[in-house]
Motif scaffolding. Structure first.
Motif, mmCIF file in Angstrom:
data_model
loop_
_atom_site.group_PDB
_atom_site.id
_atom_site.type_symbol
_atom_site.label_atom_id
_atom_site.label_comp_id
_atom_site.label_asym_id
_atom_site.label_seq_id
_atom_site.Cartn_x
_atom_site.Cartn_y
_atom_site.Cartn_z
ATOM 1 N N GLY A 392 0.131 11.166 -1.155
ATOM 2 C CA GLY A 392 0.116 11.427 -2.589
ATOM 3 C C GLY A 392 1.332 10.912 -3.321
ATOM 4 O O GLY A 392 1.435 11.085 -4.545
ATOM 5 N N ALA A 393 2.272 10.269 -2.618
ATOM 6 C CA ALA A 393 3.477 9.748 -3.283
ATOM 7 C C ALA A 393 3.163 8.557 -4.175
ATOM 8 O O ALA A 393 3.912 8.255 -5.103
ATOM 9 C CB ALA A 393 4.537 9.359 -2.245
ATOM 10 N N GLY A 394 2.060 7.844 -3.873
ATOM 11 C CA GLY A 394 1.671 6.708 -4.707
ATOM 12 C C GLY A 394 1.721 5.365 -4.011
ATOM 13 O O GLY A 394 1.676 4.321 -4.672
ATOM 14 N N LYS A 395 1.781 5.356 -2.679
ATOM 15 C CA LYS A 395 1.882 4.089 -1.955
ATOM 16 C C LYS A 395 0.664 3.199 -2.204
ATOM 17 O O LYS A 395 0.790 2.017 -2.555
ATOM 18 C CB LYS A 395 2.041 4.367 -0.452
ATOM 19 C CG LYS A 395 3.254 5.218 -0.108
ATOM 20 C CD LYS A 395 3.411 5.415 1.377
ATOM 21 C CE LYS A 395 2.267 6.188 2.016
ATOM 22 N NZ LYS A 395 2.145 7.563 1.480
ATOM 23 N N SER A 396 -0.521 3.751 -2.013
ATOM 24 C CA SER A 396 -1.744 2.969 -2.243
ATOM 25 C C SER A 396 -1.878 2.576 -3.706
ATOM 26 O O SER A 396 -2.388 1.493 -4.027
ATOM 27 C CB SER A 396 -2.972 3.763 -1.798
ATOM 28 O OG SER A 396 -2.906 4.092 -0.420
ATOM 29 N N SER A 397 -1.413 3.438 -4.607
ATOM 30 C CA SER A 397 -1.482 3.128 -6.034
ATOM 31 C C SER A 397 -0.647 1.911 -6.373
ATOM 32 O O SER A 397 -1.036 1.087 -7.216
ATOM 33 C CB SER A 397 -1.005 4.333 -6.857
ATOM 34 O OG SER A 397 -1.801 5.473 -6.607
ATOM 35 N N VAL A 398 0.515 1.774 -5.733
ATOM 36 C CA VAL A 398 1.354 0.594 -5.964
ATOM 37 C C VAL A 398 0.630 -0.666 -5.502
ATOM 38 O O VAL A 398 0.621 -1.693 -6.199
ATOM 39 C CB VAL A 398 2.709 0.752 -5.247
ATOM 40 C CG1 VAL A 398 3.501 -0.545 -5.308
ATOM 41 C CG2 VAL A 398 3.507 1.887 -5.878
ATOM 42 N N LEU A 399 0.008 -0.599 -4.331
ATOM 43 C CA LEU A 399 -0.749 -1.760 -3.843
ATOM 44 C C LEU A 399 -1.885 -2.109 -4.799
ATOM 45 O O LEU A 399 -2.105 -3.291 -5.126
ATOM 46 C CB LEU A 399 -1.311 -1.478 -2.448
ATOM 47 C CG LEU A 399 -0.320 -1.330 -1.296
ATOM 48 C CD1 LEU A 399 -1.083 -1.132 0.017
ATOM 49 C CD2 LEU A 399 0.587 -2.540 -1.188
ATOM 50 N N GLN A 400 -2.612 -1.114 -5.256
ATOM 51 C CA GLN A 400 -3.734 -1.366 -6.160
ATOM 52 C C GLN A 400 -3.253 -1.948 -7.486
ATOM 53 O O GLN A 400 -3.879 -2.858 -8.043
ATOM 54 C CB GLN A 400 -4.517 -0.076 -6.392
ATOM 55 C CG GLN A 400 -5.284 0.393 -5.163
ATOM 56 C CD GLN A 400 -5.958 1.739 -5.372
ATOM 57 O OE1 GLN A 400 -5.507 2.556 -6.171
ATOM 58 N NE2 GLN A 400 -7.038 1.981 -4.649
ATOM 59 N N ALA A 401 -2.158 -1.426 -8.006
ATOM 60 C CA ALA A 401 -1.628 -1.939 -9.268
ATOM 61 C C ALA A 401 -1.197 -3.392 -9.129
ATOM 62 O O ALA A 401 -1.481 -4.222 -10.004
ATOM 63 C CB ALA A 401 -0.452 -1.070 -9.728
ATOM 64 N N LEU A 402 -0.518 -3.719 -8.041
ATOM 65 C CA LEU A 402 -0.098 -5.099 -7.826
ATOM 66 C C LEU A 402 -1.299 -6.019 -7.702
ATOM 67 O O LEU A 402 -1.330 -7.124 -8.263
ATOM 68 C CB LEU A 402 0.780 -5.178 -6.569
ATOM 69 C CG LEU A 402 1.295 -6.569 -6.193
ATOM 70 C CD1 LEU A 402 2.094 -7.189 -7.328
ATOM 71 C CD2 LEU A 402 2.137 -6.495 -4.918
ATOM 72 N N CYS A 403 -2.301 -5.566 -6.982
ATOM 73 C CA CYS A 403 -3.524 -6.347 -6.819
ATOM 74 C C CYS A 403 -4.196 -6.599 -8.171
ATOM 75 O O CYS A 403 -4.605 -7.723 -8.482
ATOM 76 C CB CYS A 403 -4.470 -5.621 -5.868
ATOM 77 S SG CYS A 403 -6.028 -6.464 -5.586
ATOM 78 N N LEU A 404 -4.310 -5.575 -9.004
ATOM 79 C CA LEU A 404 -4.923 -5.723 -10.325
ATOM 80 C C LEU A 404 -4.171 -6.726 -11.185
ATOM 81 O O LEU A 404 -4.774 -7.571 -11.858
ATOM 82 C CB LEU A 404 -4.958 -4.377 -11.046
ATOM 83 C CG LEU A 404 -5.991 -3.345 -10.597
ATOM 84 C CD1 LEU A 404 -5.815 -2.071 -11.407
ATOM 85 C CD2 LEU A 404 -7.401 -3.875 -10.758
ATOM 86 N N SER A 405 -2.847 -6.648 -11.172
ATOM 87 C CA SER A 405 -2.065 -7.522 -12.044
ATOM 88 C C SER A 405 -2.182 -8.980 -11.631
ATOM 89 O O SER A 405 -2.068 -9.875 -12.473
ATOM 90 C CB SER A 405 -0.595 -7.088 -12.045
ATOM 91 O OG SER A 405 0.005 -7.305 -10.785
ATOM 92 N N LEU A 406 -2.423 -9.246 -10.360
ATOM 93 C CA LEU A 406 -2.561 -10.630 -9.908
ATOM 94 C C LEU A 406 -3.992 -11.134 -10.026
ATOM 95 O O LEU A 406 -4.221 -12.333 -10.173
ATOM 96 C CB LEU A 406 -2.065 -10.757 -8.465
ATOM 97 C CG LEU A 406 -0.570 -10.452 -8.275
ATOM 98 C CD1 LEU A 406 -0.187 -10.551 -6.812
ATOM 99 C CD2 LEU A 406 0.297 -11.391 -9.113
#
Length: 750
Positions: A392-406
């Motif tokens: 729940g710290a947000g690790k997967s969220s960071v990956l998803q956000a980076l993926c979306l931006s690219l």
């Protein structure tokens, strides 16, 4: 430059809208000077006075003469306090000659695009002539007034760059004119403009090298970045003020884009409203200090507002010091050096490598705000970022956000409105506007892209639609690179899943990050459905051999991939889970590389693969013996890949330099724990305790001890004592014997 072991400090006074001849009472000015004196007594010497535009009311020569007199009075007051500050200024709207502006814009018939050539001259000679005429009075005053700016070739009048000194430190001040594009006659209107060639001219020939000659640098403009139109905003983020270049951006007009002027960004935007306006509630000036000690920067900001009922200046009630504390940690990471692109001997090179440098996100899933650096200099080879933290710290969220931006527009729409809706942070039963900004470079070129999620409609405003269109060219070019993502399940099955077959190839390569039941895009490589591909098979076999060693080998049986482990020949779906999940993404990476760079792939060298790889739970299902060696082997085998991975494994974490670990922790300023030591030499128990805040001993044993203390344990006392006695060197029988002997000795003393 002089250097001492002690702290280095630099303090500045940031003002706006002096506006000579405006109706401001002497009483108000006296209160301003009183507050500056009070803050000077508390903060110490002031090293610079910065006026961010709005110097006069109409830009007349008599106003500039009076401005000089009033500034002399202010600086004399500061000198009397024991400071000798450098004075600098940038022009605002009121410093423009209207007649010259009309000639520049040809009565409104010329547009910004007509004036600017981004590829060659920037501005033609005729335009430059009118532009310099428009600021002729300001230039005369700046040339004659004894302040820090010096006359040098500039792209736009009013730009400057100079070095000033604080307490044993050297600070770069860069001022850029943002008001030179003004197609309207009303001084409060018109777009703000910043062009990279403005910075290149004053910091010639290399702005990055000029910045590195200083302890830190400040950018000064009249407008904040939110006033920049879509034509200028990406260049500001990518080429003028990328993360780590400027410690702060001091500006005048508060940003409309960000709404909350103090919202954390990189660089942090520090606005003022009016220094002599007397408007209640507005920030009239800011006193700031940067302190550098042991390579770390600390920042103090004291924004001041005028309280009319009290007839005095007070702290800005809308300013949260926690923003500054959080930003300090982000700046510490952003200012670490970046690594050169590795060039293995004999390795083939794609046209230009893709390197992601930084991402800033707002309101993505559980993350309210976060800035992450991905290209920080470490002591180890390769480009790695490992995201760590509790569930729940947000690790997967960071990956998803980076993926979306690219992926960008319009590809992210293929993920579906419902899935995008879930990515927006839920606050008080409402979904927040989500925003992701990412900096990256391709060869020598830097870029910035931005994605906003507004439910089922992205880029809702007309301004944001323009911004999206300006970035779509960059997103199209990104499709030429190898960008792949792998979720925490990485399913590989002989069941044919038709749900995502209609997606574009670029989206299919990322889908496992968003759909836990999705199959890896190139699963057919391992399942035998792909036609014979000797180049791909040879490259994949080489990669498996170098990563797995003798544990797993690849053989090609009648054009199909088979694996040999423990003398058994298996198909991919029959592999142990850990082997299967690892081999699945490795095969997919090889397949995409062969598809996009077939010429380089024919060499069969894993060292040639140039890609960005995102992996959630890189240690998925792997035995500790393989976890321990996985990252070192990938560093050696795929040196040109940039990795962003997550893990809960202390063995994986022990393979990283502290600069490569992003320890997500919402209790820490900025949401990231700053690591002040290397953990490469830690044992797994030490990593559990120090980094993961988890005891390394058995939770079940702790429960039994607690029950024993309460006389409710189900274990016999001697059995519990024997369990505590056991170790890797002591067997159960030996432990029981030791406990028995110890009990006999104690019995003798009764």
């Amino acid at each position: 430059m002089s250097r001492r072991d002690g702290p280095k400090t630099f303090t500045w006074l940031h003002l706006l809208d002096w506006e000579v001849n405006s109706r401001v009472s002497n009483f108000h000015r006296a209160r301003l000077l009183e507050d500056i004196k009070r803050l000077h007594d508390e903060s110490g010497s002031i090293d610079a006075v910065i006026l961010a535009g709005g110097l006069t009311s109409r830009g007349r020569r008599d106003e500039f003469r009076r401005l000089g007199e009033e500034l002399n009075s202010l600086l004399s007051e500061i000198n009397a306090l024991g400071s000798n500050p450098t004075f600098v200024a940038v022009p605002g709207y009121t410093e423009i000659d209207q007649k010259a502006v009309d000639l520049l814009w040809d009565g409104g018939r010329r547009s910004v695009v007509d004036l600017v050539s981004s590829e060659t001259e920037f501005l033609d000679d005729d335009t430059r002539g009118h532009l310099f005429d428009a600021f002729s009075t300001y230039r005369e005053w700046a040339r004659d007034y004894p302040f820090g700016q010096v006359e040098r070739p500039v792209a736009v009048p009013g730009d400057f760059a100079l070095t000033v000194s604080g307490t044993d430190c050297h600070v770069g001040l860069v001022g850029l004119n943002t008001v030179w594009v003004r197609p309207t006659k009303r001084p409060s209107e018109g777009p703000a403009a910043l062009h990279p060639k403005q910075l290149q001219a004053v910091c010639s020939p290399n702005p990055g090298a000029w910045v590195r000659e200083h302890d830190f640098c400040l950018l000064i403009t009249y407008h904040g970045p939110g006033w920049l139109t879509p034509l200028w905003r990406p260049a500001y983020r990518a080429e003028i003020a990328p993360p780590g270049r400027f410690a702060l951006h001091l500006c005048g007009k508060p940003d409309e884009l960000y709404g909350d002027s103090w919202r954390q960004t990189i660089p942090l935007v520090v606005p003022t409203s009016s220094s002599y306006g007397g408007r209640e509630g507005s920030v009239e000036f800011v006193l700031g200090t940067v302190r550098v000690e042991s390579g770390l920067q600390s920042l103090t900001l004291r924004p001041r507002c005028y309280d009319k009922p009290k007839h005095s200046f007070v702290p800005d009630p809308g300013f949260d010091p926690a923003v500054v504390e959080a930003y300090r940690h982000e700046l510490a990471r952003a200012t670490r050096g970046t690594k050169p692109v590795p060039r293995p001997p004999g390795a083939a090179e794609p046209d230009s490598g893709l390197i992601v440098e930084q991402m800033e996100l707002f309101d993505i899933r559980s993350l309210e705000q976060l800035a992450v650096g991905f290209d920080l200099e470490s002591k180890l080879p390769g480009r790695w970022t490992c995201l760590a933290g509790i569930n729940g710290a947000g690790k997967s969220s960071v990956l998803q956000a980076l993926c979306l931006s690219l992926l960008g527009e319009p590809l992210i729409q293929e993920l579906g409105g419902e899935r995008l809706e879930r990515l927006r942070r839920l606050n008080a039963n409402e979904r927040r506007l989500a925003q992701i900004g990412t900096w990256f470079r391709e060869g020598p070129n830097r870029h910035y892209v931005e994605v906003k999620l507004r439910g089922h409609k992205q880029f809702a405003s007309e301004d944001e639609e323009d911004l999206s269109r300006s970035m779509r060219r960059i997103w199209r070019e990104l499709r030429d690179h190898v960008i792949v993502s792998y979720g925490a399940t990485r399913t590989l099955s002989d069941y044919e899943d038709p749900r995502h077959l209609s997606l574009s190839p670029e989206v299919r390569r990322q889908i496992t990050l968003f759909d836990p039941l999705a199959q890896i895009a190139s699963a057919e490589t391992l399942l035998g459905a792909r036609p014979k591909d000797k180049v791909l098979h040879r490259l994949f076999a080489a990669l498996v051999e170098r990563v797995f060693g003798d544990t797993l080998r690849v053989v090609i049986d009648r054009g199909k991939v088979r694996f040999i482990t423990q003398k058994e020949r298996l198909e991919a779906v029959d592999l142990p889970d850990g082997f299967r999940s690892l081999a699945a993404w490795m095969a997919d990476l090889c397949a995409v590389w062969c598809e996009k760079f077939p010429k380089q792939a024919r060499n069969g060298r894993t060292e040639d693969i140039d890609a960005l790889v995102l992996i959630d739970e890189i240690d998925l299902h792997l035995h500790p013996s393989l976890q321990r060696i996985l990252v070192p082997r990938l560093r050696e085998t795929l040196p040109r890949v940039q990795w962003v991975v997550t893990t809960h494994s202390p063995l994986i974490l022990s393979s990283f330099d502290s600069a490569e670990i992003v320890a997500l922790d919402r209790a820490e300023p900025g949401g990231i724990r700053f690591l002040d030591r290397e953990i490469l030499g830690f044992t797994t128990d030490e990593i559990y305790r120090w980094l993961m805040d988890t005891p390394a001993n058995s939770g079940a044993m702790e429960d039994q001890l607690a029950q024993f203390a309460g006389n409710s344990t189900s274990l016999v006392k001697s059995d519990l004592a024997a369990m505590l006695e056991m170790s890797p060197e002591v067997t159960e029988d030996q432990a029981k014997e030791r406990v028995r002997r110890r009990a006999e000795r104690l019995e003798k003393f009764r």
